[in-house]
Write an enzyme that holds these catalytic residues in place. Structure first.
Site, PDB file in Angstrom:
ATOM      1  N   SER A   9     -20.354 112.532  23.225  1.00 23.76           N
ATOM      2  CA  SER A   9     -19.445 111.402  23.433  1.00 23.76           C
ATOM      3  C   SER A   9     -19.010 110.863  22.082  1.00 23.76           C
ATOM      4  O   SER A   9     -19.847 110.434  21.280  1.00 23.76           O
ATOM      5  CB  SER A   9     -20.141 110.296  24.209  1.00 23.76           C
ATOM      6  OG  SER A   9     -19.421 109.091  24.034  1.00 23.76           O
ATOM      7  N   HIS A  34     -16.539 114.551  25.126  1.00 26.29           N
ATOM      8  CA  HIS A  34     -16.527 113.468  26.102  1.00 26.29           C
ATOM      9  C   HIS A  34     -15.824 112.261  25.477  1.00 26.29           C
ATOM     10  O   HIS A  34     -16.208 111.790  24.403  1.00 26.29           O
ATOM     11  CB  HIS A  34     -17.967 113.137  26.501  1.00 26.29           C
ATOM     12  CG  HIS A  34     -18.091 112.123  27.590  1.00 26.29           C
ATOM     13  ND1 HIS A  34     -17.900 112.442  28.921  1.00 26.29           N
ATOM     14  CD2 HIS A  34     -18.374 110.800  27.561  1.00 26.29           C
ATOM     15  CE1 HIS A  34     -18.078 111.353  29.665  1.00 26.29           C
ATOM     16  NE2 HIS A  34     -18.359 110.329  28.853  1.00 26.29           N
ATOM     17  N   ASP A  36     -14.628 108.498  25.994  1.00 25.24           N
ATOM     18  CA  ASP A  36     -14.894 107.288  26.781  1.00 25.24           C
ATOM     19  C   ASP A  36     -13.769 106.263  26.635  1.00 25.24           C
ATOM     20  O   ASP A  36     -13.538 105.746  25.543  1.00 25.24           O
ATOM     21  CB  ASP A  36     -16.216 106.655  26.324  1.00 25.24           C
ATOM     22  CG  ASP A  36     -17.419 107.422  26.827  1.00 25.24           C
ATOM     23  OD1 ASP A  36     -17.494 107.678  28.041  1.00 25.24           O
ATOM     24  OD2 ASP A  36     -18.287 107.763  25.997  1.00 25.24           O
ATOM     25  N   MET A  38     -12.501 102.625  27.682  1.00 27.73           N
ATOM     26  CA  MET A  38     -12.949 101.322  28.215  1.00 27.73           C
ATOM     27  C   MET A  38     -11.834 100.299  28.032  1.00 27.73           C
ATOM     28  O   MET A  38     -11.159 100.292  26.998  1.00 27.73           O
ATOM     29  CB  MET A  38     -14.198 100.860  27.462  1.00 27.73           C
ATOM     30  CG  MET A  38     -15.336 101.868  27.508  1.00 27.73           C
ATOM     31  SD  MET A  38     -16.805 101.216  26.723  1.00 27.73           S
ATOM     32  CE  MET A  38     -17.887 102.648  26.779  1.00 27.73           C
ATOM     33  N   HIS A  67     -13.433 110.179  30.401  1.00 28.31           N
ATOM     34  CA  HIS A  67     -14.199 109.315  31.314  1.00 28.31           C
ATOM     35  C   HIS A  67     -13.517 107.951  31.322  1.00 28.31           C
ATOM     36  O   HIS A  67     -13.625 107.188  30.358  1.00 28.31           O
ATOM     37  CB  HIS A  67     -15.646 109.250  30.798  1.00 28.31           C
ATOM     38  CG  HIS A  67     -16.515 108.270  31.509  1.00 28.31           C
ATOM     39  ND1 HIS A  67     -17.767 107.907  31.060  1.00 28.31           N
ATOM     40  CD2 HIS A  67     -16.326 107.568  32.660  1.00 28.31           C
ATOM     41  CE1 HIS A  67     -18.311 107.034  31.886  1.00 28.31           C
ATOM     42  NE2 HIS A  67     -17.447 106.790  32.857  1.00 28.31           N
ATOM     43  N   MET A  69     -13.164 104.322  32.245  1.00 33.28           N
ATOM     44  CA  MET A  69     -13.814 103.085  32.712  1.00 33.28           C
ATOM     45  C   MET A  69     -12.722 102.020  32.683  1.00 33.28           C
ATOM     46  O   MET A  69     -12.675 101.169  31.788  1.00 33.28           O
ATOM     47  CB  MET A  69     -14.996 102.750  31.795  1.00 33.28           C
ATOM     48  CG  MET A  69     -16.162 103.701  31.969  1.00 33.28           C
ATOM     49  SD  MET A  69     -17.316 103.726  30.580  1.00 33.28           S
ATOM     50  CE  MET A  69     -16.527 104.958  29.543  1.00 33.28           C
ATOM     51  N   MET A 138     -23.892 108.036  36.139  1.00 32.86           N
ATOM     52  CA  MET A 138     -24.229 107.185  34.996  1.00 32.86           C
ATOM     53  C   MET A 138     -25.728 106.902  35.035  1.00 32.86           C
ATOM     54  O   MET A 138     -26.273 106.492  36.065  1.00 32.86           O
ATOM     55  CB  MET A 138     -23.477 105.856  35.073  1.00 32.86           C
ATOM     56  CG  MET A 138     -21.973 105.941  34.892  1.00 32.86           C
ATOM     57  SD  MET A 138     -21.440 106.726  33.355  1.00 32.86           S
ATOM     58  CE  MET A 138     -22.144 105.633  32.116  1.00 32.86           C
ATOM     59  N   ASP A 176     -24.672 110.854  32.134  1.00 32.87           N
ATOM     60  CA  ASP A 176     -24.135 110.124  30.970  1.00 32.87           C
ATOM     61  C   ASP A 176     -24.927 108.842  30.736  1.00 32.87           C
ATOM     62  O   ASP A 176     -24.941 107.964  31.599  1.00 32.87           O
ATOM     63  CB  ASP A 176     -22.657 109.798  31.264  1.00 32.87           C
ATOM     64  CG  ASP A 176     -21.933 109.128  30.109  1.00 32.87           C
ATOM     65  OD1 ASP A 176     -22.544 108.946  29.035  1.00 32.87           O
ATOM     66  OD2 ASP A 176     -20.745 108.801  30.298  1.00 32.87           O
TER      67      ASP A 176
HETATM   68  C1  DX5 Z   1     -21.236 104.540  28.318  1.00 36.72           C
HETATM   69  C2  DX5 Z   1     -20.480 105.808  28.009  1.00 36.72           C
HETATM   70  C3  DX5 Z   1     -21.299 106.898  27.454  1.00 36.72           C
HETATM   71  C4  DX5 Z   1     -21.945 106.600  26.140  1.00 36.72           C
HETATM   72  C5  DX5 Z   1     -23.187 107.410  26.043  1.00 36.72           C
HETATM   73  O1  DX5 Z   1     -20.463 103.685  29.084  1.00 36.72           O
HETATM   74  O2  DX5 Z   1     -19.856 106.302  29.194  1.00 36.72           O
HETATM   75  O3  DX5 Z   1     -20.565 108.103  27.388  1.00 36.72           O
HETATM   76  O4  DX5 Z   1     -21.142 106.877  25.049  1.00 36.72           O
HETATM   77  O5  DX5 Z   1     -23.835 107.017  24.880  1.00 36.72           O
HETATM   78  P1  DX5 Z   1     -25.357 107.337  24.611  1.00 36.72           P
HETATM   79  O6  DX5 Z   1     -25.522 108.810  24.669  1.00 36.72           O
HETATM   80  O7  DX5 Z   1     -25.565 106.769  23.258  1.00 36.72           O
HETATM   81  O8  DX5 Z   1     -26.151 106.640  25.680  1.00 36.72           O
HETATM   82 ZN    ZN Z   2     -19.000 108.370  29.234  1.00 29.39          ZN
END
Ligand code: DX5
Ligand code: ZN
Length: 221
Positions: A9, A34, A36, A38, A67, A69, A138, A176
């Protein structure tokens, strides 16, 4: 034999040097990137959008696994497809019509995934299995990297593995949050095949050594 995939990620990467970071992590053995997204609405954090996806696309030849969110989610999906995403997953809470959103992702040429938070029940999967290429469980509450793996997720992984096997479909089971060298084997043993890891990889200087150690753990499963 199960094909295991490691998906670093970039949330924990150095954003000032993102092109170099993704090139380095792919050279170190990453199977996908990956990504992310947000929105400071569905989750209490704000990250990156399609422009950044488009910017890293020429730097890597592995799939970009987006991903989302984000709430609402539909409007941004075509933009990510255009920006070079290969897999797009979203949280059911971000969509008014889950079936329609899954179709939208595939219509734009991407693989489609549904993401379940630690507290989201599995029954939401029941009528959409044939629309899914990926199920993302998750193992932390979404919003931040560097959190600890919630142990109860292991039971959920095992339950989803059964659902996927019963469906007879080729659906990736991704986990994840808090995935590290020292827990990846038990996560795989529970039934996961695709592992997101942010801080465990980008938090270390030698990405290749972390990914190799993860693969060595997976070889024991
Ligand atoms: C959290 C993200 C993850 C995050 C994982 O909301 O979706 O992808 O980056 O990070 P680690 O591996 O540090 O838990
Ligand atoms: Zn993620």
């Amino acid at each position: 034999m199960t094909t295991y995939r490691i998906a670093p990620s970039i949330l924990s990467a150095d954003f000032a040097r993102l092109g170099e970071e993704v090139r380095n992590v792919v050279a170190a053995g990453a199977d996908m990137i990956h990504f992310d997204v947000m929105d400071n609405h569905y989750v209490p954090n704000l990250t990156i959008g399609p422009l950044v996806c488009e910017a890293i696309r020429p730097h890597v030849d592995v799939p970009i696994d987006v991903h989302l969110m984000v709430k609402p989610v539909d409007r941004i999906i075509p933009d990510f497809a255009k920006a070079g995403a290969n897999i797009i997953s979203f949280h059911p809470e971000g969509s008014e019509h889950i079936d329609r959103t899954l179709q939208l992702i595939r219509e734009h040429g991407c693989k489609a995934g549904l993401v379940l938070n630690p507290g989201t029940p599995l029954h939401i999967l029941e009528h959409v299995m044939d629309r899914l290429d990926l199920i993302l469980l998750m193992s932390v509450n979404p919003g931040f990297g560097g959190q600890s793996f919630i142990p109860h997720t292991l039971k959920k992984i095992a339950a989803v593995r059964k659902l996927i096997d019963a469906s007879g479909r080729d659906i990736m089971l991704q986990v994840d949050g808090g995935v590290k060298i020292d827990n990846i084997a038990e996560i795989a043993a529970a039934g996961a095949d695709t592992f997101v890891a942010g801080s465990a990889i980008f938090g270390k200087a030698d990405y290749r050594s972390v990914i190799n150690d993860m693969r060595a753990e997976l070889a024991k499963v």
